[in-house]
Every structure is written in structure tokens, then in C-alpha cells.
Design a protein around this motif. Structure first.
Motif, PDB file in Angstrom:
ATOM      1  N   PHE A 160     115.349  16.585  70.122  1.00  0.00           N
ATOM      2  CA  PHE A 160     116.065  15.864  69.067  1.00  0.00           C
ATOM      3  C   PHE A 160     115.196  15.653  67.829  1.00  0.00           C
ATOM      4  N   ILE A 179     113.966  11.304  70.356  1.00  0.00           N
ATOM      5  CA  ILE A 179     114.485  10.446  69.279  1.00  0.00           C
ATOM      6  C   ILE A 179     113.392   9.495  68.831  1.00  0.00           C
ATOM      7  N   GLY A 180     112.612   9.005  69.803  1.00  0.00           N
ATOM      8  CA  GLY A 180     111.466   8.168  69.447  1.00  0.00           C
ATOM      9  C   GLY A 180     110.523   8.912  68.520  1.00  0.00           C
ATOM     10  N   VAL A 181     110.257  10.178  68.841  1.00  0.00           N
ATOM     11  CA  VAL A 181     109.391  11.007  67.998  1.00  0.00           C
ATOM     12  C   VAL A 181     110.014  11.165  66.615  1.00  0.00           C
ATOM     13  N   MET A 182     111.328  11.432  66.604  1.00  0.00           N
ATOM     14  CA  MET A 182     112.042  11.604  65.343  1.00  0.00           C
ATOM     15  C   MET A 182     111.905  10.368  64.468  1.00  0.00           C
ATOM     16  N   MET A 183     112.089   9.186  65.097  1.00  0.00           N
ATOM     17  CA  MET A 183     111.984   7.939  64.327  1.00  0.00           C
ATOM     18  C   MET A 183     110.590   7.748  63.774  1.00  0.00           C
ATOM     19  N   MET A 184     109.585   8.061  64.605  1.00  0.00           N
ATOM     20  CA  MET A 184     108.213   7.882  64.140  1.00  0.00           C
ATOM     21  C   MET A 184     107.923   8.808  62.958  1.00  0.00           C
ATOM     22  N   ARG A 232     110.180  10.070  60.851  1.00  0.00           N
ATOM     23  CA  ARG A 232     110.958   9.628  59.690  1.00  0.00           C
ATOM     24  C   ARG A 232     110.309   8.418  59.009  1.00  0.00           C
ATOM     25  N   GLU A 233     109.939   7.435  59.826  1.00  0.00           N
ATOM     26  CA  GLU A 233     109.305   6.245  59.245  1.00  0.00           C
ATOM     27  C   GLU A 233     107.945   6.593  58.658  1.00  0.00           C
ATOM     28  N   LEU A 261     108.463   8.087  55.290  1.00  0.00           N
ATOM     29  CA  LEU A 261     108.822   7.029  54.339  1.00  0.00           C
ATOM     30  C   LEU A 261     107.587   6.222  53.941  1.00  0.00           C
ATOM     31  N   LEU A 262     106.717   6.008  54.924  1.00  0.00           N
ATOM     32  CA  LEU A 262     105.501   5.241  54.691  1.00  0.00           C
ATOM     33  C   LEU A 262     104.583   5.971  53.706  1.00  0.00           C
ATOM     34  N   PHE A 285     115.589  11.689  54.769  1.00  0.00           N
ATOM     35  CA  PHE A 285     116.837  11.694  55.523  1.00  0.00           C
ATOM     36  C   PHE A 285     117.419  13.090  55.705  1.00  0.00           C
ATOM     37  N   VAL A 324     117.982  14.145  59.647  1.00  0.00           N
ATOM     38  CA  VAL A 324     119.169  13.778  60.423  1.00  0.00           C
ATOM     39  C   VAL A 324     120.333  14.701  60.088  1.00  0.00           C
ATOM     40  N   GLU A 325     120.494  14.926  58.791  1.00  0.00           N
ATOM     41  CA  GLU A 325     121.554  15.806  58.307  1.00  0.00           C
ATOM     42  C   GLU A 325     121.435  17.195  58.961  1.00  0.00           C
ATOM     43  N   LEU A 331     119.746  18.004  61.654  1.00  0.00           N
ATOM     44  CA  LEU A 331     119.872  17.968  63.113  1.00  0.00           C
ATOM     45  C   LEU A 331     121.336  18.109  63.511  1.00  0.00           C
ATOM     46  N   GLN A 375     129.239  12.151  63.478  1.00  0.00           N
ATOM     47  CA  GLN A 375     129.033  12.622  62.109  1.00  0.00           C
ATOM     48  C   GLN A 375     130.367  12.845  61.408  1.00  0.00           C
ATOM     49  N   TYR A 409     131.590  11.155  57.850  1.00  0.00           N
ATOM     50  CA  TYR A 409     132.025  11.864  56.641  1.00  0.00           C
ATOM     51  C   TYR A 409     133.495  11.591  56.331  1.00  0.00           C
ATOM     52  N   PHE A 411     119.090   2.374  71.541  1.00  0.00           N
ATOM     53  CA  PHE A 411     117.760   1.821  71.762  1.00  0.00           C
ATOM     54  C   PHE A 411     117.825   0.472  72.467  1.00  0.00           C
ATOM     55  N   ARG A 461     108.259  -0.811  57.558  1.00  0.00           N
ATOM     56  CA  ARG A 461     108.329   0.389  58.396  1.00  0.00           C
ATOM     57  C   ARG A 461     108.130   0.081  59.874  1.00  0.00           C
ATOM     58  N   MET A 507     110.039   0.174  62.230  1.00  0.00           N
ATOM     59  CA  MET A 507     110.723   1.089  63.144  1.00  0.00           C
ATOM     60  C   MET A 507     109.769   2.128  63.719  1.00  0.00           C
ATOM     61  N   LEU A 508     108.667   2.354  63.009  1.00  0.00           N
ATOM     62  CA  LEU A 508     107.627   3.247  63.508  1.00  0.00           C
ATOM     63  C   LEU A 508     107.136   2.763  64.870  1.00  0.00           C
ATOM     64  N   GLY A 537     109.867   3.221  67.519  1.00  0.00           N
ATOM     65  CA  GLY A 537     109.906   4.591  68.036  1.00  0.00           C
ATOM     66  C   GLY A 537     108.860   4.780  69.119  1.00  0.00           C
ATOM     67  N   PHE A 538     107.660   4.273  68.859  1.00  0.00           N
ATOM     68  CA  PHE A 538     106.559   4.386  69.808  1.00  0.00           C
ATOM     69  C   PHE A 538     106.895   3.631  71.095  1.00  0.00           C
ATOM     70  N   VAL A 559     109.830   2.955  72.309  1.00  0.00           N
ATOM     71  CA  VAL A 559     110.852   3.663  73.075  1.00  0.00           C
ATOM     72  C   VAL A 559     110.227   4.786  73.895  1.00  0.00           C
ATOM     73  N   ILE A 560     109.277   5.506  73.281  1.00  0.00           N
ATOM     74  CA  ILE A 560     108.597   6.576  74.017  1.00  0.00           C
ATOM     75  C   ILE A 560     107.873   5.991  75.231  1.00  0.00           C
TER      76      ILE A 560
END
Lengths: 285, 326
Positions: free
Chosen positions: A37, A99-104, A106-107, A110-111, A216, A219-220, A222, B119, B123, B250, B283, B285-286, B289-290, B292-293
Motif C-alpha cells: 500500500f 499503510i503505516g509506511v505510507m503515512m510515515m 507522507r508526513e 510534508l515535514l 498528496f 494517495v491519488e 495509489l 474514492q 469524487y 487505525f 506532523r 501522524m508520523l 504511522g510508526f 501502527v507498524i
């Protein structure tokens, strides 16, 4: 007439980018039975890598070549630390972890780069337009069609005509048997993962000058990559090609008469196809 | 995983929880939000934890519920019960539709199809400006009053009254879901999750069961979406965004799959952490994410199961040995 040609070329160009996204996803799944993902996140990172290399060296070409290499190296690290442990676990766990990897990712983007989209200018050589009679078309979009076609052909030759490709195809059918034949399956998995993810990086770098670069886009992409493999059939190389082209063409033609509705159209086409062919057009049962 | 705790104890526990929650965290709004998202996480858990169906379409039900309630409340002079009824119908209809298409496939295909529907919903909501307000969302959603015959109307304009409304709906729906998962119907779902082919071979109509659990999930998720819109007085487009599906997922995973109480814990921890961390570091959420892993690698039972294990250990250390049958 020239309007249709314009839309077909646009559709093929987009479709080939989607193919690069879809084929990486599908090969990784077919070979390693691994659901990634984070694929879209790697695509976004490819675009950022291209942007960074370009702002350092000033050369788009360097960005285009180095971006997939950077993404590949990152993929190598992630495979060694994380993905390697996940081959044997359930799909839903693979999905949640990636998904966890994806979030990391993405954030993280952004960072580092903030929320303001970045833009990439194409080099002089590709910046112009070509004209045949009354038909004009941007060179860069032709370049995308050319490059992705070359990559596609190269990939096909690699998979179908070389010994390495033979091993990969065998590995995707019967990994345990291939391991028993004395082939280092771990190494093969790791190479497949890196290759598939690097293809997403290429796709991101190629689309960057047209779409711009932001956090972003992952996500689009994916979502689109999933539509491509659902339409084409999971694990199939030609399925990814056909799926990619269908999505690209639908998107391009819809934008001709209903620009806001392109995404709705793409997902509706997918729903229609799975109604009649639940395995996708070329998928195995 | 059959739970043997008596029904009454469950109800008492839930009621104690909704009474203590606002006292403990000193914010009625945050407490309301926790209950709302706990319901959504339970909706997700019904599918993933109890039936093995990983759905990315939860945003569709959540956003669909939010829009349904908002459209009705804005445009018509209705009672709260009508709004809730309509929301449930919309949620169930959307869930049955998504379920019908997505359960044609299993595993990874199922996940991708639900994601694609999510999705599509996003839309479509973006396009249908006349109904959904498009990018701006629906503004000024009123909290409609509860109109009962022979009684004065009940209004929910204050934070505390809205919290009470949410609590009542929360306790009712959680009890209902607890009944569902512990019923013979729930056992069949467990069987499907563990071995679908075998369940089919025994003679269960697996597809019908899956669609039915989708309907339950759609109903509770839509209800939570509706309450969220009423709470905010606003139904933004982001309610139907894929990120909502991710958030709900999550909470569900963090708390623990296959446990309704786990989902409540998951939602509470997630929202409290986000409330606390988002002010320190945008941030955050970083870290999530970790986390959750880590949970998926080392503590698949989630926080609830970890808590239970720790309680057991503590009991052993203190020498309070209980005889129990697992």
C-alpha cells in the motif's frame, strides 16, 4: 479529427505512467504475494527526489535518472528492515503495515518540503511543441510515451527473454520449488521489490513536470494503480499494460466533455468491468 | 473469542464509561467525538475483526451518513428520529451496494474494490455540489430537536445535551452490536473468517452473511457520521475522504481486532493522542504511522489485549490467582 488524436496521445501518455505504477504493484504481488500500500508514497517520493536532484544539479535528466535510484536504495533499506518479515503473514497485516509506511512517508515529505506544491520545469529540448499541419502537441508528452514504451519493452524482454526473468516468473508460480532448485529466493524477492518500487519512482519523476509535486499525489496514484490492476488482473504484466491504457484513455476522453467527472468515470468503468469479469480482463482465477 | 461476560455487566460497564468519560477528560466536545469515532471503529471491527473483511469504504458510509443527516436537517422541518432513521437507511443502502460488488472477490481484490468505491464516493460527492456543497461542504447544519407526541420538544444545542444524546445512541448501538457478534449469526461470521470454503461447504450462504454484516457496519458508521456532522454543525467533503477510512481503520487496529471494547479504547487513545500531540507537533501522524507498524509487528491483539495481558500479569504477581477458562 485532430482533437481525437490529441486525446488519444494524452490518454496513451497517462496510461503508460499508470502502467508503470500498476506493473510494479502487480509484479511485487505476483512474485512475493506481498501487498504494497506504500506504492503511491514511493511514487510521490520519486517526484520529490527528481525535484531535489534538479534543484541541486540544475539538470532534469539527472533528476530523471537519479530519482529511481534513490527510491531503489530506500526500498532496499525498507525491504531489509521491514518487508522481509512480512512475506509469510496475512494480507491484511501487510496492508496495515504498509499503510503505516505510507503515512510515515507522507508526513515525512510534508515535514521536509511543506504543503506548498513544487513545480519542475522541463529542459529546453523537451519544452516546445511539435506541429504536423494543423496538429500541435507538446514534446514532453511525446517524450513520456516514448520513454515509458522503452521501459515497457525493456521490462518485457527482461521478464520473457532472459534467464533472470525466467527465474522471476517461475518464482511467482512456485517460490518454494525455485528455492529448492538452489536459487537464492530472498535475494530474488529483494530485487523484485526494489525493481517494482523503483518503477513507481520513475513514474513519479516523469509525471512531475506535468502534474507538479505535492505530498498528496501518492494517495491519488495509489487509487489509480489499484484500478489498473483490478481491471487488468492482479499478477499479470499485460494486464497492467491494458489496464493502464484503458484508465488513461477513459481519463483523457472524459476530460474532453466532462472535465470534473474524470475520476468518477474511471471508477465507474472499473465497477462495470468487475461486474462482468471479476478476475479482471487478463487475471488468473 | 466468544464472550461470556453477562449482558447486564456489559451494559453497566458502558453506562459507567459514558458517565465517567467527560469527567475524566474535562471536555464534553472531545468526549462526544470519542464516542462518535468509537462507533465508527466498531463498524470497521465488525467487518475486519469479526469477519476478516478489510474495508476501505468506511469513509463512504461515514460521509454518506453525514450528508444524509445534514441534507434532511437543513432542508426539512423534521424530528431527530426521522433524521436518524433516514441516516440508517442511507448507510445500509450504501453498505449493501458496496458489499454486493466487493464480496464477489476475496482478499486483496476485495480491499482494492472497497478502496475504489471509497474514492468513487469522494469524487461523486465533490461533483454533486447541489446536494453536498462540493468542496465547501454543507454549512450551518442545525441540530434538529427530538419531537415526541404529547411531550415538549427536546433540544440538543448545548454541548452537554448533545453529549447525552450521543451517549444514549452509543450505548444502544454498542449493545446491539455486542448482541450481534455473540449471536449464532456472529459465530457463522467467525467461521467464515477462519475458513471460508469450509463454511460454504457446510451449507452457509457465505455471501448473504457478508452482505448482512456490511449492512450492520454501514448502519453504525453512517450513524456516527451523522452525529459528527450535527456535532460540528458542518458536513465537510473531508468526511468522505480516504483519510477518514484510514483513521477509522487505525482506531480499530490500535484498539484490537475482534473486540468491541478494543475499538472504544482505540478511538479514545487515538483522539486523546491527537488532541495532545497535534498541538505540540503538526506532523504527529508520523509517530502514529510508526506506532501502527509496531502494533502490527509485535502486538496484533492491539491495546485492549495488551492491557488484559498486563492485568493478568499484575494479578499473578499480586498472587490473586483466578481460575479461568479460555
Amino acid at each position: 479529427m485532430s482533437l481525437y488524436l490529441f486525446q488519444i496521445l494524452n490518454g496513451v501518455g497517462l496510461g503508460m505512467i499508470y502502467f508503470l505504477m500498476g506493473v510494479g504493484l502487480t509484479i511485487i504481488f505476483g512474485m512475493m504475494n506481498f501487498v504494497n500500500f506504500a506504492h503511491g508514497a514511493f511514487y510521490a517520493l520519486g517526484a520529490y527526489a527528481c525535484y531535489v536532484v534538479m534543484s541541486i544539479t540544475g539538470s532534469f535528466w539527472a533528476g530523471l535518472v537519479l530519482a529511481p535510484i534513490c527510491i531503489g536504495i530506500l526500498a532496499l533499506g525498507i525491504e531489509k528492515v521491514l518487508v522481509r518479515r512480512l512475506y509469510a503473514v496475512d494480507h491484511s497485516i501487510q496492508i496495515l503495515i504498509t499503510i503505516g509506511v505510507m503515512m510515515m512517508i507522507r508526513e515525512g515529505t510534508l515535514l521536509i518540503w511543506g504543503t506548498v506544491p513544487k513545480s519542475i520545469r522541463v529542459p529546453e529540448l523537451l519544452a516546445g511543441i511539435v506541429a504536423f499541419d494543423d496538429f500541435v502537441y507538446p514534446v514532453y508528452r511525446l517524450f513520456i510515451v516514448g520513454v515509458t514504451a522503452l521501459i515497457g519493452i525493456g521490462l518485457w524482454l527482461l521478464l520473457e527473454k532472459t534467464r533472470f526473468g525466467m527465474v522471476i516468473r517461475a518464482g511467482s508460480e512456485r517460490p518454494h520449488m525455485v528455492a529448492l532448485l538452489g536459487i537464492n529466493i530472498d535475494k530474488l524477492f529483494s530485487m523484485t521489490f526494489i525493481g517494482g518500487v523503483a518503477l513507481a519512482g520513475v513514474a513519479g519523476a516523469l509525471i512531475a513536470p506535468i502534474r507538479g509535486v505535492d505530498a498528496f499525489m501518492g494517495v491519488e496514484a495509489l487509487g489509480i494503480a489499484f484500478v489498473v490492476v483490478v481491471i487488468g488482473g492482479m499478477g499479470s504484466f499485460s494486464g497492467a499494460l491494458i489496464g493502464g491504457l484503458i484508465v488513461g484513455l477513459v481519463q483523457s476522453f472524459t476530460s474532453g466533455f466532462w472535465p470534473a467527472g474524470t475520476n468518477v468515470m474511471i471508477y465507474s468503468v472499473m465497477a462495470l468491468i468487475i461486474m462482468f469479469r471479476p478476475n479482471g480482463l487478463l487475471g488468473r482465477a | 473469542m466468544q464472550n461470556t461476560t453477562p449482558f447486564k455487566t456489559y451494559a453497566m460497564g458502558l453506562i459507567a464509561f459514558v458517565i465517567l468519560l467527560p469527567l475524566l477528560i474535562h471536555s464534553q466536545v472531545l468526549a462526544t467525538e470519542i464516542l462518535i469515532f468509537a462507533m465508527a471503529a466498531i463498524g470497521c471491527n465488525l467487518l475486519l475483526g469479526y469477519s476478516g473483511l478489510l474495508s476501505f469504504g468506511q469513509s463512504l458510509f461515514f460521509g454518506g451518513g453525514a450528508y444524509a443527516a445534514s441534507i434532511l436537517s437543513i432542508n426539512f422541518d423534521v424530528s431527530l428520529l426521522t433524521v436518524i432513521g433516514f441516516t440508517l437507511i442511507v448507510g445500509i443502502a450504501l453498505a449493501v451496494l458496496v458489499g454486493f460488488f466487493s464480496i464477489r472477490r476475496q482478499g486483496i481484490y476485495f480491499v482494492m474494490i472497497t478502496l475504489a468505491f471509497g474514492q468513487l464516493g469522494y469524487y461523486a460527492a465533490f461533483l454533486a455540489e447541489d446536494f453536498t456543497g462540493g468542496e465547501d461542504g454543507l454549512l450551518d447544519v442545525p441540530r434538529v430537536a427530538l419531537k415526541l407526541p404529547f411531550l415538549p420538544d427536546v433540544h440538543f444545542d448545548t454541548d452537554i445535551s448533545f453529549y447525552i444524546l450521543t451517549s444514549v445512541l452509543f450505548v444502544l448501538s454498542v449493545m446491539l452490536m455486542q448482541l450481534v457478534v455473540n449471536s449464532p449469526f456472529g459465530s457463522v461470521l467467525q467461521a467464515i473468517r477462519q475458513n471460508e470454503n469450509r463454511a460454504e461447504a457446510i451449507g452457509y450462504r457465505v455471501k448473504l452473511y457478508k452482505i448482512a454484516i456490511f449492512a450492520f457496519s454501514g448502519a453504525i458508521t453512517a450513524l456516527s457520521g451523522a452525529l459528527y456532522a450535527l456535532m460540528l454543525n458542518f458536513a465537510p467533503l473531508s468526511n468522505i475522504d480516504i483519510e477518514i477510512s484510514e483513521t477509522i481503520l487505525f482506531m480499530c487496529v490500535l484498539g484490537g481486532l475482534g473486540s468491541i471494547f478494543g475499538s472504544i479504547v482505540g478511538a479514545a487513545v487515538f483522539l486523546l493522542a491527537s488532541d495532545f500531540l497535534s498541538e505540540l507537533w503538526p506532523r504527529w501522524m508520523l509517530i502514529l504511522g510508526f506506532l501502527v507498524i509496531l502494533v502490527m509487528l509485535y502486538a496484533r491483539g492491539g491495546l485492549w489485549a495488551s492491557l488484559m495481558i498486563m492485568l493478568e500479569r499484575a494479578k499473578e504477581i499480586l498472587g490473586i490467582k483466578e481460575k479461568h477458562n479460555v
